[in-house]
Design an enzyme around this catalytic site. Structure first.
Site, short mmCIF file in Angstrom:
data_model
loop_
_atom_site.label_atom_id
_atom_site.label_comp_id
_atom_site.label_asym_id
_atom_site.label_seq_id
_atom_site.Cartn_x
_atom_site.Cartn_y
_atom_site.Cartn_z
CD GLU A 1 -4.14 -8.14 2.97
OE1 GLU A 1 -5.39 -7.36 3.25
OE2 GLU A 1 -3.06 -7.82 2.69
CD GLU B 1 -2.81 -1.26 2.66
OE1 GLU B 1 -2.95 0.05 3.27
OE2 GLU B 1 -3.39 -2.40 2.87
#
Length: 416
Positions: A319, A210
């Site tokens: 995820e 991220e």
């Protein structure tokens, strides 16, 4: 052209740079104190928030604040169908786990029966592994790595560099902010030490997590990233180089969320393409895949897989979970406030809708065997994890219920 930081703006709880490129090293004497205070403020913010992320975000990571063991009231009727066996000729099927999963014999047995891969949900992140400079806390990470190794399971390393989980000391040099070179040296030591320790056990790593949205010329995230402020975007390519040197055989991934946002997906694609063209050793992209009950367009998912595969990157869903609530409604990201009046009943209708979404995702991934090289669920089973904490409601986002019993969604992905 010389560009300097003009001011500091507060946007909600986060500091936002209202100036321009922070990586320019030739700043005026007047701008230096401003940037110093800006970095100091960000370091403090991250230190306070590295166990949770603002409710305004699309995604919140698992944190140790919610690691209380789930109460398995009774062990559910176990299916004779093994998820990992159904997919053994396609790709690994994994789950993000915590040490208490391994320590519970019932859960440990369940993991070995159903999954062929595990990810350390928290305990390989920098704040967990090296909370103080030079002091590595290996116990919990080793527990997960040894569990994978002793049971013939693959291990995904997660994550080497993530601005929201960097220890405060990483950015400091006594009472000053660390210099670019000092921070890069520390990153190199951390990455090298961690990757070398699990060499031959972790088959891949989420090297950087991220970060790309912060470093673009027009950032897609209003928060600042101290890694970027201090080193410029160089920390991204350097992190991959350090990891590759430590374990040349490991597959190295960039991991991020909200790829269903087209602008973000496209900008990440262009950035990774640029890295590939420069010879940076990056082998794959991780789509976190935290989606809502509305799912994602089948056509769009296929397009996304093809896009990254076209530049030689493997694609993994890293995820995956499907909330029983919409992720977006009327163009807005849903949160605890906007979901307040929505029912949390896990009705047959909701189960059917969730099963349709899961089935489509797994169908697309199977058809893209070779391009898709793994699917990881962000929990092995339903429990009060980050989605419950984030939305303030019960949620049922995974393939197995609280008693480890397979759900309707499980049937949707194993029958084809």
């Amino acid at each position: 052209m010389k560009r300097t930081i003009l001011s500091i703006c507060l946007l909600g709880p986060f500091v936002h740079a209202c100036g321009t490129n922070p990586s320019n090293g030739n700043k005026s004497a007047e701008s230096a104190p401003i940037e110093q205070r800006r970095i100091e403020k960000n370091i403090e913010d991250v230190a306070k928030k590295n166990k949770s992320i603002s409710q305004k975000d699309e995604h919140i990571g698992l944190s140790d604040q919610i690691e209380e063991s789930p109460k398995i009231e009774k062990l559910g009727s176990q299916t004779t169908t093994s998820l990992k066996n159904v997919y053994k000729n396609y790709f690994p099927i994994g789950a993000a786990i915590l040490p208490r999963d391994i320590e519970n014999p019932k859960i440990a047995t369940f993991l070995k029966e159903q999954y062929s891969s595990v990810t350390a949900a928290n305990h390989m992140k920098p704040t967990y592994l090296q909370p103080r400079e030079g002091v590595f806390e290996w116990k919990q990470a080793d527990l997960i790595a040894n569990f994978a190794k002793s049971n013939g399971m693959k291990l995904r390393g997660h994550t080497l560099v993530w601005s929201q989980q960097m220890p405060k000391w990483m950015y400091r040099d006594g009472n000053k902010v660390a210099s670019k070179q000092l921070l890069l040296n520390r990153l190199k030591k951390h990455i090298t030490t961690v990757v070398a320790r699990y060499k031959g056990v972790a088959y891949c790593w989420d090297v950087v997590n991220e970060s790309i949205p912060y470093v673009l010329k027009k950032p897609l995230d209003s928060r600042i990233d101290s890694l970027f402020v201090i080193t410029g975007e160089e920390f991204i390519s350097k992190s991959f180089e350090y990891a590759h040197a430590a374990d040349p055989k490991a597959k190295l991934f960039y991991n991020d969320n909200s790829f269903e946002w087209k602008e973000k997906r496209d900008q990440i694609f262009l950035y990774l393409k640029k890295l590939k063209e420069k010879g940076v050793p990056i082998h794959g992209v991780g789509l976190q895949a935290h989606w809502g009950i509305e799912g994602i367009s089948k056509t769009y998912l296929q397009e996304t897989i093809d896009m990254f595969a076209s530049i030689g990157l493997e694609v993994q869903l890293t995820e995956l979970d499907i909330s029983i609530y919409p992720k977006k409604e009327y163009g807005r990201i849903m949160n605890a406030r906007t979901l307040k009046n929505k029912s949390d009943v896990y009705s047959n209708d909701i189960q059917d809708k969730q099963a349709i979404v899961y089935k489509m995702i797994f169908d697309v991934c199977r058809r893209n065997k070779g391009k898709i090289t793994g699917i990881t669920l962000w929990s092995p089973y339903d429990w009060d994890n980050y989605l419950t904490k984030k939305l303030g409601k019960k949620n049922y986002p995974y393939l197995f219920d609280r008693n480890l019993k397979p759900k309707k969604v499980f049937e949707s992905v194993v029958k084809f």
